[in-house]
Structure formats: C-alpha cells, structure tokens
Design a protein around this motif. Structure first.
Motif, PDB file in Angstrom:
ATOM      1  N   ARG B 120      14.737  -4.719  -1.365  1.00  0.00           N
ATOM      2  CA  ARG B 120      15.166  -5.798  -0.466  1.00  0.00           C
ATOM      3  C   ARG B 120      13.983  -6.551   0.104  1.00  0.00           C
ATOM      4  N   LYS B 121      12.869  -5.844   0.345  1.00  0.00           N
ATOM      5  CA  LYS B 121      11.707  -6.562   0.895  1.00  0.00           C
ATOM      6  C   LYS B 121      10.605  -6.727  -0.147  1.00  0.00           C
ATOM      7  N   ARG B 122      11.025  -6.913  -1.412  1.00  0.00           N
ATOM      8  CA  ARG B 122      10.042  -7.007  -2.495  1.00  0.00           C
ATOM      9  C   ARG B 122       9.133  -8.230  -2.362  1.00  0.00           C
ATOM     10  N   ASN B 123       9.610  -9.295  -1.702  1.00  0.00           N
ATOM     11  CA  ASN B 123       8.792 -10.505  -1.590  1.00  0.00           C
ATOM     12  C   ASN B 123       8.119 -10.656  -0.227  1.00  0.00           C
ATOM     13  N   VAL B 124       8.214  -9.623   0.606  1.00  0.00           N
ATOM     14  CA  VAL B 124       7.598  -9.689   1.931  1.00  0.00           C
ATOM     15  C   VAL B 124       6.149  -9.220   1.826  1.00  0.00           C
ATOM     16  N   GLU B 125       5.209 -10.153   2.025  1.00  0.00           N
ATOM     17  CA  GLU B 125       3.792  -9.808   1.855  1.00  0.00           C
ATOM     18  C   GLU B 125       3.280  -8.925   3.006  1.00  0.00           C
ATOM     19  N   LEU B 196       3.869  -0.508   8.072  1.00  0.00           N
ATOM     20  CA  LEU B 196       2.478  -0.883   7.833  1.00  0.00           C
ATOM     21  C   LEU B 196       2.395  -1.803   6.621  1.00  0.00           C
ATOM     22  N   PRO B 197       1.312  -2.595   6.514  1.00  0.00           N
ATOM     23  CA  PRO B 197       1.113  -3.353   5.277  1.00  0.00           C
ATOM     24  C   PRO B 197       1.032  -2.385   4.095  1.00  0.00           C
ATOM     25  N   MET B 198       1.557  -2.793   2.938  1.00  0.00           N
ATOM     26  CA  MET B 198       1.645  -1.897   1.778  1.00  0.00           C
ATOM     27  C   MET B 198       0.282  -1.295   1.413  1.00  0.00           C
ATOM     28  N   LYS B 199      -0.766  -2.123   1.463  1.00  0.00           N
ATOM     29  CA  LYS B 199      -2.102  -1.626   1.091  1.00  0.00           C
ATOM     30  C   LYS B 199      -2.555  -0.499   2.008  1.00  0.00           C
ATOM     31  N   VAL B 200      -2.294  -0.672   3.296  1.00  0.00           N
ATOM     32  CA  VAL B 200      -2.694   0.354   4.257  1.00  0.00           C
ATOM     33  C   VAL B 200      -1.888   1.630   3.996  1.00  0.00           C
ATOM     34  N   GLY B 251      -8.036  -7.051  -4.275  1.00  0.00           N
ATOM     35  CA  GLY B 251      -7.656  -8.410  -4.640  1.00  0.00           C
ATOM     36  C   GLY B 251      -6.183  -8.573  -4.976  1.00  0.00           C
ATOM     37  N   MET B 252      -5.434  -7.452  -4.986  1.00  0.00           N
ATOM     38  CA  MET B 252      -4.013  -7.552  -5.345  1.00  0.00           C
ATOM     39  C   MET B 252      -3.169  -7.849  -4.109  1.00  0.00           C
ATOM     40  N   LYS B 253      -2.035  -8.499  -4.347  1.00  0.00           N
ATOM     41  CA  LYS B 253      -1.141  -8.784  -3.218  1.00  0.00           C
ATOM     42  C   LYS B 253      -0.305  -7.544  -2.894  1.00  0.00           C
ATOM     43  N   ASN B 254       0.103  -7.460  -1.643  1.00  0.00           N
ATOM     44  CA  ASN B 254       0.956  -6.353  -1.224  1.00  0.00           C
ATOM     45  C   ASN B 254       2.265  -6.341  -2.008  1.00  0.00           C
ATOM     46  N   LEU B 257       1.806  -4.707  -5.421  1.00  0.00           N
ATOM     47  CA  LEU B 257       1.762  -3.249  -5.321  1.00  0.00           C
ATOM     48  C   LEU B 257       3.178  -2.693  -5.161  1.00  0.00           C
ATOM     49  N   ARG B 258       3.969  -3.371  -4.323  1.00  0.00           N
ATOM     50  CA  ARG B 258       5.330  -2.892  -4.082  1.00  0.00           C
ATOM     51  C   ARG B 258       6.159  -2.965  -5.361  1.00  0.00           C
ATOM     52  N   LYS B 259       5.947  -4.020  -6.143  1.00  0.00           N
ATOM     53  CA  LYS B 259       6.712  -4.169  -7.385  1.00  0.00           C
ATOM     54  C   LYS B 259       6.304  -3.127  -8.428  1.00  0.00           C
TER      55      LYS B 259
END
Lengths: 122, 279
Positions: B120-125, B196-200, B251-254, B257-259
């Motif tokens: 559901r939040k696949r496009n939320v950066e 938290l942000p996906m990267k963190v 350099g990758m977007k959050n 990573l989620r996808k």
C-alpha cells in the motif's frame, strides 16, 4: 559532494565512528585469515585433519598450519566482531557521557554472554 | 563437481546473498540455505551453519559503511537489540513448549498481511511528519542521515516505541525457535510500526542481525556444524557482496528498496505457511 555535518558532533569522536572502526579491524583480520586458510586448503586439501570445534583445538590446529583450523580462526574472529561491536559501543557511549546507552549496550552484552554460556551446556 | 568449481559457485552465490542482504537488512540465509542444499548438495546442517556465518558477515561487512554514513541508527539498534537478544534467549527455552508448526502458520499469515501493508505504501519515499513518541524523545532515538538519492539531509522521528520493541522481541523468539526470518521482522517492525525511512530500517536491521546471530553462531560452532570448507567461500563472498551493496544503497531510492523487499516478504510468507500446513 559536501556533507552538511555542521550541526553534528565530529565523526571522529562519535560512538558510531568507534563502533565502525572496531568492526573494520575485525572484518579485515577475519577476511585475511579465512582467505589464507582457504588458499592453503585448495593447494593441499589433505592437510586438514580436524579443524577443531573449540578455541583450544583451533589454536592447536593453527600451530600445525592446518588449513581448516586457520579458516576456523578467521570465522571465530568474524563471530567475535558481532560481540565486540557491542562492547565497543558500550565503551564509546560511556566516553561520550551517554550513560543510558552505555548501560543498554552493557545489558545486551550480558544477555549475549548468558546465551553463550547456556549454549555450551547443551 | 570439482573442489574449485564448488568453491567458485559457492562464492558467487554468496556475493549475491551479501549484496541483497546488505541492501535489504537481511542475513542472506534465504538464499544461502536453498542454494547450498538444493543446488550444491551440501548437508542441511552445514548449510545452516554457513548461513549463520553469512548473517554475521553481511552484518559486519555492511555496518562499517552504514555507520560511517550514519544511515544506521546505532542508538535505536542497541535499544532494540536488547529486545531481540532477550527474545532469542526466551525462544531457546520455549523450544520444548510450542509446536513449530503453528508458529510457521501464524507467522506466514502475519508476513503475508505485512506484505500487503508494505504494498500500500510502495510509492511513499519518506514517512513524512511522524509524531515523536515521548520515550523516543527521552532516549534520543530520532535522527537524521544524508540521502544521496534525494541529495539532502533527511530528519526523522521515531514513533511506536513499545510496539516496535515487542515486534523485536518476537523477532528474537523466532530466530531462537525457527532460525529464519529475523531480519525480515526487524525491517518490518521499524518500517511499519516505528515509521522510519526504509534505508534507516534496513541498515539498522543489518547492524542488529549480526548481534542476534552471534549467540547461535557460538552454539553451531561448538557442535561442529560450521564446516570451514563451505563457510570460507561463503564468508568471503558475502563480505564482498555486502561491501558492494553499501556502495549502491546510498544512491537508491527508498521506494526501490521497498519494491525489492516485498517479493522476498511474499516468498518467505508462502514458504512459512507451506511448512506449517504440511507439518
């Protein structure tokens, strides 16, 4: 690219930096030992008798230049980095004056040591 | 298969496992165990022993760069590690009390549901404005990192401290009981509950999994289940893959990573449900 670090403590003094450095040393040492042992093994596979499943046996094997034992020493160092990083963080937080986190890290370390001690009894 | 070919193949698989594991905060056991047993015919006990080494190698290898770049939240990682190590200890004791079958079924379903929540939040950066939990403020859990993909400093607040702690405890119990999926649960706990942000989330999970795995690694080692000839190419390959992963992850977007994370979540959910269903 310049990094906006103005509002942070200098990276050289942070708990993150100390923990990262302790990991770097452990990982390099471990990789060198594992690679050396594995190269030795590829050249003379027959030389590995018993690689050893405890520290004393591994040490004895390393003195014989047993390839498996040298690999195992490297793996023990690698496993050690996992425990050591908690100790390094505890120390670094303590030096920073962040006592709450020094205590949290020490508790994690204690639980780990209890798990080690219980695991041996199996 | 000759020794050289076996080693080279194992090394290649390990590089891939280390790369994926460092990006997504997982230990790589999900790749190492099936690849070694099904494809290379390694004994299951040695494959599991090698996967424990893979978890630690991913964690230690990736943490060096993630700590330097401050993507890993060290305070949060340690605070939550208390929950996972206690959970793992409890899990080792609970071994005789519960039927793993029901746990597999339950957690298979739970992971499936989480995959939906993540989809559901696949496009939320970035999580946006998150109300900071009072305990998070007191423990200074919130933080910031420099996001290379967004080319700016990202500050974030931590919420759901209690629920996050409980999820981490359960993740610890699971790794003690079933030996799989603990990285997945850690990332889920931080992403879904603590916002938290996906990267963190993935970098902090990465830091944590090594600590949790250390206790079981000692046990496997003393039982002689870590075979040096299998574990050596795994350790070296995973370290290399993890270092490569830390180079590209910044350099990758959050959202990317989620996808990548969602299919692995679904796969593990299906695998757990299957194990539970078939006993």
């Amino acid at each position: 690219m310049a990094r906006p670090d103005a509002n942070r403590p200098a990276p050289g003094r942070s708990a993150e930096w100390w923990t990262g450095q302790s990991l770097r040393i452990g990982v390099i040492l471990s990789a060198v030992l594992v690679a050396a042992g594995f190269l030795l093994f590829l050249f003379r596979p027959a030389a590995t008798a018993g690689a050893g499943a405890n520290v004393a046996a591994v040490a004895a094997g390393v003195l014989r230049l047993d390839p498996g034992a040298i690999i195992n020493l490297g793996l023990l160092v690698l496993i050690g980095t996992s425990v050591f990083r908690v100790a390094a963080a505890a120390l670094a937080f303590g030096v920073e004056g962040d006592y709450a986190y020094a205590v949290i890290c020490t508790l994690v370390l204690l639980v780990l040591l209890v798990s080690f001690a219980l695991g041996k009894g199996e | 298969m000759s020794l050289a070919a076996f080693s080279a193949t194992t090394f290649g698989i390990a590089v891939f496992a280390g790369l994926l594991g460092s990006l997504l905060g997982l230990g790589g056991g999900i790749i190492i165990v099936p690849a070694l047993t099904l494809y290379l015919g390694v004994d299951i006990r040695h494959a599991i022993g090698a996967s424990v080494i893979s978890v630690i190698a991913t964690s230690s290898g990736a943490a060096i760069a993630f700590l330097r770049d401050r993507i890993t939240n060290l305070r949060l990682g340690m605070f939550l590690n208390l929950a996972t190590t206690l959970g793992a200890l409890a899990g080792a004791f609970a071994m005789d009390l519960v039927e793993p079958r029901w746990l597999f079924l339950l957690f298979g379903l739970l992971l499936g549901y989480s995959a939906l929540a993540m989809y559901r939040k696949r496009n939320v950066e970035l999580p946006g404005e998150v109300p900071e939990h009072p305990l998070a403020a007191r423990l200074r859990l919130s933080g910031s990192y420099y996001d290379k993909a967004l080319a700016r400093e990202v500050s974030y607040s931590v919420t759901g401290v209690y629920s996050g702690w409980v999820v981490m405890f359960v993740a610890g119990v699971l790794s003690g009981l079933l030996g799989i999926g603990s990285g997945l649960f850690k990332v889920l706990g931080m992403d879904v509950f603590m916002k938290l942000p996906m990267k963190v989330s993935t970098a902090t999970s990465n830091f944590m999994i090594g600590v949790t795995a250390a206790a079981s690694a000692g046990v496997y080692f003393s039982r002689g289940e870590i075979d040096p000839v299998t574990a050596a190419p795994v350790a070296l390959g995973v370290l290399l893959g993890a270092l490569a992963g830390t180079r590209v992850m910044g350099g990758m977007k959050n959202t990317t990573l989620r996808k990548l994370f969602i299919p692995i979540l679904l796969y593990t959910a299906a695998q757990m449900a299957w194990k539970g269903w078939n006993g």
